[in-house]
Design a protein around this motif. Structure first.
Motif: not given
Length: 196
Positions: A21-48
């Motif tokens: 959820v960003l000011p201009d965008l809302h996306l629902r994303l599939e995730t899985d174990r074995g990938v980076f930050s599968p349980e939430r959007i990583d804070l660094g990614t959000r800051v970027l």
């Protein structure tokens, strides 16, 4: 998370969903174990995603280390005429990004293994939350490989946690001949802006 940068993660599959959820965008994303930050959007990614200026409206853009696709899909949403190359060494990440892009109707996202990108493609912008934990030699090799593919006038934005070496990475980039400056700093993360 220790092996999210492996080509075929050893963790058994456990699918999940996160909301970006960003000011201009809302996306629902599939995730899985074995990938980076599968349980939430990583804070660094959000800051970027909340800090960098919009990507070029067209051309070729790169999400380096795409994970399940939050950066690539944000780039594609903000620049619908551009082609977004979403690359990772993790095959599970690439598959998830491809599925998430299709589900969002973002058909100009090209998700693929890092070794499958054609050699003649150059990038007008690179956005990345790079895999710092792969170690400095591998990180430096990866950044050298992709930053040299910036098109003339192209800019890269990298998010790096201060405590994981953002300042030393900025110095190293400068020593390699790149113009590396701190674009922003928030929540112990630095956004580095890199140009030729």
């Amino acid at each position: 998370m220790a092996h999210y940068f492996s080509e075929r993660p050893g963790a058994s599959s456990r699918p999940g969903v996160v909301d970006l959820v960003l000011p201009d965008l809302h996306l629902r994303l599939e995730t899985d174990r074995g990938v980076f930050s599968p349980e939430r959007i990583d804070l660094g990614t959000r800051v970027l995603l909340e800090t960098v200026p919009p990507p070029p409206a067209e051309g070729d853009l790169l999400d380096l280390g795409c994970g399940y696709g939050p950066i690539a899909l944000t780039m594609a949403s903000r620049a619908p005429e551009a082609t977004v190359w979403a690359v990772d060494v993790n095959r599970r990440s690439v598959e998830l990004t491809e599925r998430n892009a299709r589900a969002a109707g973002l058909y100009k996202v090209r998700a693929m293994h890092a070794d499958e990108v054609p050699d003649d493609v150059t990038f007008d912008a690179i956005w990345s939350n790079p895999a710092i934990r792969i170690g400095k030699p591998a990180l430096h090799e990866m950044l050298t490989r992709w930053l040299t593919r910036l098109a003339p006038g192209g800019v890269a934005y990298l998010v790096v946690q201060k405590h994981l070496g953002s300042d030393s990475l900025q110095r190293w980039l400068g020593e390699q001949g790149w113009q590396a400056s701190r674009e922003a700093s928030r929540a112990a993360y630095r956004i580095l802006r890199v140009k030729r």
